[in-house]
Every structure is written in C-alpha cells, then in structure tokens.
Scaffold this active site. Structure first.
Site, short mmCIF file in Angstrom:
data_model
loop_
_atom_site.label_atom_id
_atom_site.label_comp_id
_atom_site.label_asym_id
_atom_site.label_seq_id
_atom_site.Cartn_x
_atom_site.Cartn_y
_atom_site.Cartn_z
N ASP A 97 -24.41 39.60 14.57
CA ASP A 97 -25.50 39.59 15.54
C ASP A 97 -24.93 39.47 16.94
OD1 ASP A 97 -27.33 39.67 13.58
OD2 ASP A 97 -27.79 37.53 13.61
N GLY B 99 -25.86 34.19 13.79
CA GLY B 99 -25.91 32.96 14.58
C GLY B 99 -26.56 31.86 13.77
N GLY B 100 -26.12 30.63 13.94
CA GLY B 100 -26.74 29.50 13.26
C GLY B 100 -26.58 29.61 11.77
N ALA C 198 -29.41 26.25 15.03
CA ALA C 198 -29.57 25.86 16.44
C ALA C 198 -30.28 24.52 16.59
CB ALA C 198 -30.33 26.95 17.19
N LYS D 252 -29.87 43.44 18.97
CA LYS D 252 -29.71 43.08 20.37
C LYS D 252 -30.78 42.05 20.65
CE LYS D 252 -28.07 44.97 24.46
NZ LYS D 252 -26.77 45.60 24.61
N VAL E 236 -32.19 30.47 8.28
CA VAL E 236 -33.16 29.91 9.22
C VAL E 236 -33.45 30.98 10.26
CG1 VAL E 236 -33.67 28.09 10.88
CG2 VAL E 236 -32.34 27.56 8.84
N VAL F 212 5.44 -9.25 -5.57
CA VAL F 212 3.99 -9.19 -5.84
C VAL F 212 3.49 -7.75 -5.67
CG1 VAL F 212 3.16 -11.52 -5.32
CG2 VAL F 212 3.64 -9.91 -3.45
N ASP G 148 0.82 -1.22 0.00
CA ASP G 148 0.00 0.00 0.00
C ASP G 148 0.85 1.27 0.00
OD1 ASP G 148 -2.37 -1.33 -0.05
OD2 ASP G 148 -2.48 -1.52 2.15
N MET H 234 -36.79 30.96 19.51
CA MET H 234 -37.20 32.22 20.14
C MET H 234 -38.42 32.04 21.01
SD MET H 234 -36.61 34.68 16.84
CE MET H 234 -37.12 33.54 15.58
N GLY I 75 -27.00 26.23 23.72
CA GLY I 75 -26.59 24.98 23.09
C GLY I 75 -25.19 25.06 22.49
N1 SAH Z 1 -30.36 31.81 12.48
C1 SAH Z 1 -30.35 31.19 13.78
C2 SAH Z 1 -31.62 31.44 14.54
C3 SAH Z 1 -31.84 32.86 14.90
S1 SAH Z 1 -33.29 33.09 15.86
C4 SAH Z 1 -30.10 29.69 13.61
O1 SAH Z 1 -30.11 29.17 12.48
O2 SAH Z 1 -29.86 29.04 14.61
C5 SAH Z 1 -32.63 33.07 17.49
C6 SAH Z 1 -33.07 31.83 18.23
O3 SAH Z 1 -32.27 30.73 17.85
C7 SAH Z 1 -32.91 31.91 19.72
O4 SAH Z 1 -33.98 32.58 20.33
C8 SAH Z 1 -32.89 30.45 20.10
O5 SAH Z 1 -34.18 29.90 20.11
C9 SAH Z 1 -32.15 29.84 18.93
N2 SAH Z 1 -30.71 29.68 19.23
C10 SAH Z 1 -29.69 30.20 18.56
N3 SAH Z 1 -28.50 29.83 19.08
C11 SAH Z 1 -28.80 29.03 20.11
C12 SAH Z 1 -28.03 28.29 21.05
N4 SAH Z 1 -26.70 28.31 21.06
N5 SAH Z 1 -28.69 27.55 21.98
C13 SAH Z 1 -30.01 27.51 22.01
N6 SAH Z 1 -30.79 28.17 21.15
C14 SAH Z 1 -30.21 28.92 20.21
#
Ligand code: SAH
Length: 479
Positions: free
Chosen positions: A249, A302-303, A333, A271, A307, A44, A22, A384, A413
């Site tokens: 954010d 965030g996230g 999230a 905020k 979404v 081989v 290999d 939320m 989370g």
């Molecule tokens: N765009 C983001 C969501 C924004 S709305 C995403 O895709 O995750 C914001 C909400 O996302 C919060 O009120 C909560 O319900 C959730 N959220 C985002 N980060 C989080 C985390 N680390 N732990 C728990 N809930 C979270």
C-alpha cells in the site's frame, strides 16, 4: 585466525563445573542440553543446582576444590568468584591437557563458549575471540530474528528422510532441486504454521514422484505497522527477507520497504486520499498471477491486514484459488497512535471499551449507530476520518456527547513527522483546519484522550490542553 572453531560432541562424556552459583548453573544447564555427564563441585549450590543433584542429573562434589576432581574429565569450566582459585583450576587443567574455560576470562581459558543461535540440528555460533562480546550478542539477536523458529523442525525432518531423498534423487542436480523445494515450498510453510503432520505428508507425497516438485507460489498478508520500522514483527521481517514479490500500500513507509530483500520486485498498489488507485479486483489478479507463477508474494499493508485493510477479502479470494496463505498481524494505527501519544485506550478510570470505527465514506458514516457511539466512558477511534471531522463532530454532539469531551488527533503516528493535536470535541473541526491536519491521521475521542496532555512523548505537540501537570491535577481533583 586466533581460535580454532570447534563443535564438540559431549554426549556421555564427563565434564567438570567448579562453582555453585548462578553462572555455574547456567553453564551446567547448557552442558546438560548437549548430553554431557556433568559433575559440579562447590561448597554450596544454588537451589537450581541442588535440585539437579537431587534428581541425579548432575554429580555433586561437596566442599572446596580438589585437584583430583579433574581426573577423567574432557572439559573443565571454572565458574568461581575467586580469581586465585580460577587460576589454580586453569593451571592444573592445562597441565593435564584438559580444555578449560574460565568464565569471562579468555586469558586463562583454552576454549571459549560462543554466542549461539539454536535451531537444532542447525547451530550458529559466534565468537569475537573475546574482543567484543557486546557485538557478538548483537549479532546473535540479528541472526535470531532472521532464522525462523520452524527451521529446526524442517532440518530434523530432512535429517530423518535424508536416505530416502538420496535414494529417490540420485543425481546431484535433482537432489538440489528437491532440497530447494523443501526449503521454499509447502513443507516449510506448513511447519511455520504448526502443521507438522500435514508437512510430513507433503514430503512423503513428493518423494513418491520421480521429479522434484515445482515450487508453488504462496502469499503472506503482512501487517507493516504504522510506519516506524521498529514496530514490525520478527515474522514480518522474515517474510520481507524471503519475498520474491511485494505488493504494498501507499501507506507503507519507505523505511519498512528498505528492509525487504534487495532483489524483490516491489509493486505499489492503491493510492491514499483519492487519486488514481488500483482496484481491489486488479490487486486480487496481481496476487494470483504472481503466486501461480511460483513466487513468494508478500501483500504488505499499513497497520494490521485485518483492521480496515481488506485482508479478509484477499485471504478468501486466494483460498478459493487454492493458494497457500499466511497472515502476519501488524500493529494497527489505533494501538500505535495511542501508545505514541500517551493515550491508554482503556485506562480503567475512564473507559471500559474501545471501538475502532471507519469514517471512510459518507455511506459508512450514515449507517453508524450514533446514539451508541455518543455514550460516555468508551473510547472511539476513527480511521480515515480527516475529511469527515465536521460530520463526526456534528453527529456526536447531536446525539448527546458532551462538547468538552477530550480528543487527540494524531497525524503520521509513530513517524518522525508525527504531530498530535489535542482539544475538546466542540473545537475539533476548527483546530484540525487551523493546523492543516492531513491523512494519515487517527482520531481518538473519549475521556482517556485527556491523558495525552501529561503523557505525550513522541513528535510535535499541538495541544490546546495544558501540557504537563495540569491535566493530571484536574483528573486527581475530579476523582
Ligand atoms: N490497516 C490499517 C488501517 C488502514 S485504513 C491499520 O491497521 O492501521 C487507513 C487509515 O489508518 C488512515 O486513514 C488513518 O486513519 C489510519 N492510519 C494508518 N497509519 C497511520 C499513522 N501512521 N498515523 C495515523 N493514522 C494512521
């Protein structure tokens, strides 16, 4: 310096690999990629090498190693399992001034093969002179993540147009400006989004003008994930490394922002949980202003940006104004909190679908189809929702969801401060108040939430459900 760094052109030059396993196959593949004429000698061959021999892509010398195999070779690689044999190959090779590599044996080798990041024509090679191969490998991973995959195509394009660029921009300063534009402007951006024809057109158009074009700004809508910086995508990391301006954010964690380019301007917008916040209109205006000033702007959310993140509105607005955009998805999230609390959202025994629901305001709650949402065997994920737990519970119960439906409520989370509260629907508002759950928190409701009891693994557990064993046993009994 213990080793002399060297990039060898092996095109059509004979090289010898001794060994048929290999490792020999891996070394041969690499040498073939560099265009070498590879001879493999061994009693081989593994199937991979046998196939290459049958296709005539390597020359096969069958049998035990013979000294004359080395005749006419530029390089020799010894990849046999026998150390005495490797010593013999190396000694004979050195006597004939061959460059010899004995795999994993720097003491016997006169050349070593570095760890490579390949963005051909760009190659980055790393060596620790054999002292720390693990470090070299780690460094390679880091650099891999920094150099975007489109860089290779950009350099190939630049190589093809090099003479024309030189002819058009004869003085060095102007040529530099042009190359800066090539790297930071639309050509690279278009290659990154897999539009090579369009990219080349831009290059041709730019070359038809006398002046090096000004750099146009761009915006990347980037998902920062739920907070743990390890959950960023490589693409998000690169965008953060390249950004001139970052609009983020409040939800984006400081650990993630730490990864951004040091001299980038960071602007906090929005905020959470009431308080003063930047209006969507002013966010649009800020994005436009910075992009039009020629900056590379990252809109960090965030996230995932699409979404419950208003990414769609921002994208539409920027496109209307002719700004170059890209969207980098993030781990939302729902996915992160489910993973970090051990809840498989669509466990096949318990749920056939998942719904992502916003509980942002009374209006959004009032317009939901609650009888739909109250059905069994589906997983509901409420974003939320912390201040609306009473309403959510009341509506679901009123529309027939069983009071003992399991829930998991995950606060912060994926962060070190994560807390997971679990229980049954009827007790949700009381339990959440008892534990003073705060935003950001995510509610997962449905049969699958019961699995958190046995599978939860991150952060603090506030479960009212039995922790280990019992839940799994209940599920097994029920089945
Ligand atoms: N765009 C983001 C969501 C924004 S709305 C995403 O895709 O995750 C914001 C909400 O996302 C919060 O009120 C909560 O319900 C959730 N959220 C985002 N980060 C989080 C985390 N680390 N732990 C728990 N809930 C979270």
């Amino acid at each position: 310096m213990q080793l002399y760094p060297l990039f060898a052109d092996l095109t059509d030059r004979p090289v010898l690999v001794v060994g048929g396993g290999d490792v020999a196959a891996r070394k041969s593949a690499m040498l073939l990629r560099a265009g070498a004429k590879v001879t493999v000698g061994a009693p081989v061959l593994v199937p991979e090498l046998r196939e290459l021999a049958q296709q005539g892509r390597i020359i096969y010398r069958a049998g035990a190693y013979q000294s004359d195999w080395q005749d006419g070779m530029w390089l020799v690689v010894a990849a046999t399992r026998s150390r005495p044999l490797n010593i013999r190959i190396a000694t004979e090779g050195h006597a004939q001034q061959r460059l010899v590599n004995v795999v994993d044996d720097p003491a016997l080798s006169s050349f070593q093969v570095p760890a490579v990041i390949d963005r051909s024509p760009l190659l980055v090679a790393i060596s620790s002179s054999g002292a720390a191969p693990v470090l070299a490998r780690r460094l390679r991973e880091r650099i891999e993540s920094l150099l975007d995959p489109a860089l290779g195509s950009l350099l190939q394009l630049a190589q093809r147009y090099r003479a024309r660029i030189r002819a058009r921009h004869t003085d060095l300063a102007s040529r530099r400006r042009f190359y800066d534009w090539l790297h930071d402007g639309p050509v690279h951006a278009l290659l990154r989004v897999s539009q090579p024809t369009h990219a080349e057109q831009q290059l041709v158009t730019a070359l038809s003008r006398r002046e090096a074009p000004n750099i146009q700004g761009s915006v990347a809508l980037v998902g920062a994930g739920p907070g743990d910086p390890g959950l960023l995508t490589l693409r998000a990391l690169r965008a953060l490394n390249e950004a001139d301006v970052i609009l983020h954010d409040e939800l984006v964690s400081p650990e993630v922002l730490d990864l951004a380019r040091r001299d980038a301007i960071q602007i906090a917008v929005g905020k959470r949980g009431g308080g003063i916040h930047t209006s969507q209109q002013s966010i649009h205006a800020l994005l436009l202003e910075h992009a039009q000033a020629g900056h590379r702007v990252v809109r960090l959310k965030g996230g995932d940006p699409f979404v419950f993140g208003r990414g769609g509105e921002e994208l539409a607005f920027l496109r209307e104004h002719g700004i170059a955009c890209e969207v980098v998805p993030g781990i939302t999230a729902a996915l992160a909190c489910a993973a970090y609390s051990g809840v498989p959202l669509t466990h096949r025994d318990h749920a056939q679908s998942v719904r992502l629901v916003t509980a942002h305001c009374q209006h959004s709650l009032n317009t939901l189809d609650w009888s739909e949402l109250a059905r069994e065997h589906q997983t509901l994920v409420f974003y939320m929702g912390v201040s609306k737990l009473d309403d959510i519970t009341r509506q679901l119960l009123a529309h027939g969801r069983a009071p003992d439906t399991p829930f998991a409520l995950i606060e912060n989370g994926s962060l070190p401060t994560q807390r997971t509260l679990a229980g049954t629907l009827a007790a949700l508002p009381v339990l959440a108040a008892q534990h003073a759950i705060q935003a950001p928190a995510l509610l997962i409701l449905g049969e699958v939430a019961a699995l958190a009891g046995a599978s939860h693994w991150h952060g603090e557990w506030l479960g009212a459900l039995p922790r280990h064993g019992a839940v799994a046993a209940n599920l097994a009994n029920a089945a």
